[in-house]
Scaffold this motif. Structure first.
Motif, PDB file in Angstrom:
ATOM      1  N   VAL A   1      43.601 -24.017 -17.019  1.00 13.08           N
ATOM      2  CA  VAL A   1      44.993 -23.960 -17.453  1.00 13.08           C
ATOM      3  C   VAL A   1      45.207 -24.974 -18.582  1.00 13.08           C
ATOM      4  CG1 VAL A   1      47.390 -24.395 -16.773  1.00 13.08           C
ATOM      5  CG2 VAL A   1      45.837 -23.195 -15.203  1.00 13.08           C
TER       6      VAL A   1
ATOM      7  N   CYS B   1      50.986 -11.084 -19.046  1.00  9.12           N
ATOM      8  CA  CYS B   1      51.143 -12.138 -20.051  1.00  9.12           C
ATOM      9  C   CYS B   1      49.788 -12.709 -20.431  1.00  9.12           C
ATOM     10  CB  CYS B   1      52.049 -13.244 -19.522  1.00  9.12           C
ATOM     11  SG  CYS B   1      53.784 -12.780 -19.274  1.00  9.12           S
ATOM     12  N   LYS B   2      48.959 -12.949 -19.422  1.00  2.98           N
ATOM     13  CA  LYS B   2      47.617 -13.490 -19.675  1.00  2.98           C
ATOM     14  C   LYS B   2      46.795 -12.504 -20.488  1.00  2.98           C
ATOM     15  CE  LYS B   2      43.962 -16.085 -19.324  1.00  2.98           C
ATOM     16  NZ  LYS B   2      43.841 -17.378 -20.042  1.00  2.98           N
ATOM     17  N   LYS B   3      46.829 -11.242 -20.104  1.00  2.00           N
ATOM     18  CA  LYS B   3      46.052 -10.228 -20.805  1.00  2.00           C
ATOM     19  C   LYS B   3      46.490 -10.108 -22.253  1.00  2.00           C
ATOM     20  CE  LYS B   3      44.599  -5.392 -20.482  1.00  2.00           C
ATOM     21  NZ  LYS B   3      44.713  -4.114 -19.704  1.00  2.00           N
TER      22      LYS B   3
ATOM     23  N   ALA C   1      45.643 -17.028 -12.874  1.00  3.81           N
ATOM     24  CA  ALA C   1      45.409 -16.261 -14.100  1.00  3.81           C
ATOM     25  C   ALA C   1      45.020 -17.156 -15.272  1.00  3.81           C
ATOM     26  CB  ALA C   1      46.671 -15.470 -14.459  1.00  3.81           C
TER      27      ALA C   1
ATOM     28  N   TYR D   1      48.894 -14.880 -23.860  1.00  5.10           N
ATOM     29  CA  TYR D   1      49.764 -16.043 -23.677  1.00  5.10           C
ATOM     30  C   TYR D   1      49.007 -17.164 -22.963  1.00  5.10           C
ATOM     31  CZ  TYR D   1      53.916 -13.448 -25.129  1.00  5.10           C
ATOM     32  OH  TYR D   1      54.846 -12.752 -25.852  1.00  5.10           O
ATOM     33  N   GLN D   2      49.468 -18.399 -23.183  1.00  3.31           N
ATOM     34  CA  GLN D   2      48.896 -19.564 -22.504  1.00  3.31           C
ATOM     35  C   GLN D   2      49.758 -20.065 -21.346  1.00  3.31           C
ATOM     36  OE1 GLN D   2      49.068 -19.641 -26.159  1.00  3.31           O
ATOM     37  NE2 GLN D   2      47.102 -18.610 -25.903  1.00  3.31           N
TER      38      GLN D   2
ATOM     39  N   ALA E   1      50.214 -17.740 -11.480  1.00  2.00           N
ATOM     40  CA  ALA E   1      50.024 -18.129 -12.875  1.00  2.00           C
ATOM     41  C   ALA E   1      48.746 -18.955 -13.036  1.00  2.00           C
ATOM     42  CB  ALA E   1      51.235 -18.911 -13.373  1.00  2.00           C
TER      43      ALA E   1
ATOM     44  N   ASP F   1      50.178 -11.533 -14.888  1.00  2.00           N
ATOM     45  CA  ASP F   1      48.839 -11.137 -15.306  1.00  2.00           C
ATOM     46  C   ASP F   1      48.881 -10.441 -16.667  1.00  2.00           C
ATOM     47  OD1 ASP F   1      47.855 -12.165 -12.952  1.00  2.00           O
ATOM     48  OD2 ASP F   1      47.575 -10.217 -11.983  1.00  2.00           O
TER      49      ASP F   1
ATOM     50  N   LEU G   1      47.167 -19.554 -16.508  1.00  2.00           N
ATOM     51  CA  LEU G   1      48.389 -19.830 -17.258  1.00  2.00           C
ATOM     52  C   LEU G   1      49.091 -21.066 -16.708  1.00  2.00           C
ATOM     53  CD1 LEU G   1      49.942 -16.243 -17.488  1.00  2.00           C
ATOM     54  CD2 LEU G   1      48.749 -17.475 -19.311  1.00  2.00           C
TER      55      LEU G   1
END
Length: 286
Positions: free
Chosen positions: A49, A155-157, A197, A160-161, A194, A153, A199
């Motif tokens: 993260v 957002c991660k794909k 993932a 996004y950080q 988060a 998930d 994040l």
């Protein structure tokens, strides 16, 4: 949503393209993850993260994405928008209330996850036309976490950080049907999702939960109008100056920059966070 008596300014878009399909996919992904744990499948170590840097020049773009101004290092955008290349990107998710454009999906697929009063009527955030999600039981929180976790998930794909789940304080608009404890417990599930993932996750507003923020799992804060209400130092203390501050009034922005601009990321935006190029657009940073 701010805890103050004065209604907060507009701060998010209310519609997303393809919401129903996206939610359905997210739910399926959550169930697949759950089944993997249930069957004892091998679980990889959680990805690293990356936390935002304190005092990074910031832009608040949840009203629509546009090319960030020169010098901006971090940006917050709606989960329906792509992240800004080369910057630290925070993904906005409306986690504790429904977006207006999503109501048909919730009513059709998960009507019991919408908070209702003793007469069976929906409990709404009247200021924004959003129904509150029912976080009152562990079972409902688990189901909600699968849905919202799918968005996280996503957002991660997308690249996004970090993620900022909005309306942590929905219990204040629940007519006593929800409590601070209910929403804190749900936020903890979202923080775990988060982090799994890869994040970071930010606490959105709500000074009432600052003392529990680290226990919940929050890594930083996104605070609207904390300068107006003299709360920015509280967020800074809780999160080691990792605070993205948004002010909507010129006087509050000037005051906050003078007091804390050397430590915190402070930006002034127009009240409806319009994209650059639209009439009424405002962007200033310390």
């Amino acid at each position: 949503m701010s805890k103050h008596a004065v209604p907060p300014f507009f701060r998010r878009r209310s519609t997303l393209a393809g919401v129903a399909a996206g939610v359905a996919v997210a739910t399926g992904a959550g169930l697949m993850l759950s089944n993997a744990f249930a069957t004892g499948s091998a679980v990889k170590a959680a990805p690293k993260v990356v936390l935002p840097k304190a005092n990074a020049a910031f832009d608040y773009q949840i009203g629509g994405a546009y090319t960030p101004p020169a010098g901006v290092k971090a940006v917050s955008r709606d989960r329906g928008d792509k992240p800004a290349r080369g910057l630290y990107n925070v993904c906005y998710v409306n986690a504790f209330q429904t977006q207006p454009g999503e109501m048909d999906w919730w009513q059709k697929k998960n009507p019991d996850l919408l908070l209702r009063d003793g007469n069976g009527d929906l409990v709404n955030d009247e200021a924004w036309g959003e129904a509150l999600l029912d976080t009152s039981t562990s079972a409902k929180r688990t189901r909600l976490a699968k849905i919202v976790g799918g968005w996280i998930d996503g957002c991660k794909k997308a690249g996004y950080q970090a993620v900022e789940p909005d309306n942590l304080d929905s219990y204040e608009r629940s007519d006593g049907l929800l409590t601070r404890t209910h929403n804190a417990a749900f936020a903890k599930l979202l923080a775990s999702r988060a982090h799994a993932a890869g994040l970071a996750i930010g606490q959105k507003n709500t000074t009432d939960l600052l003392s529990q923020g680290r226990t919940i799992g929050f890594d930083f804060a996104v605070a609207e109008e904390c300068g107006r209400y003299d709360e920015c130092a509280d967020y800074a203390s809780a999160y080691g100056n990792r605070v993205f501050v948004i002010e909507y009034r010129s006087s509050d922005f000037t005051k906050t920059c003078s007091a804390l601009g050397a430590k915190l990321s402070v930006v002034r935006r127009n009240v409806d966070v319009r994209p650059a190029g639209q009439q009424g657009y405002v962007f200033r940073s310390c």
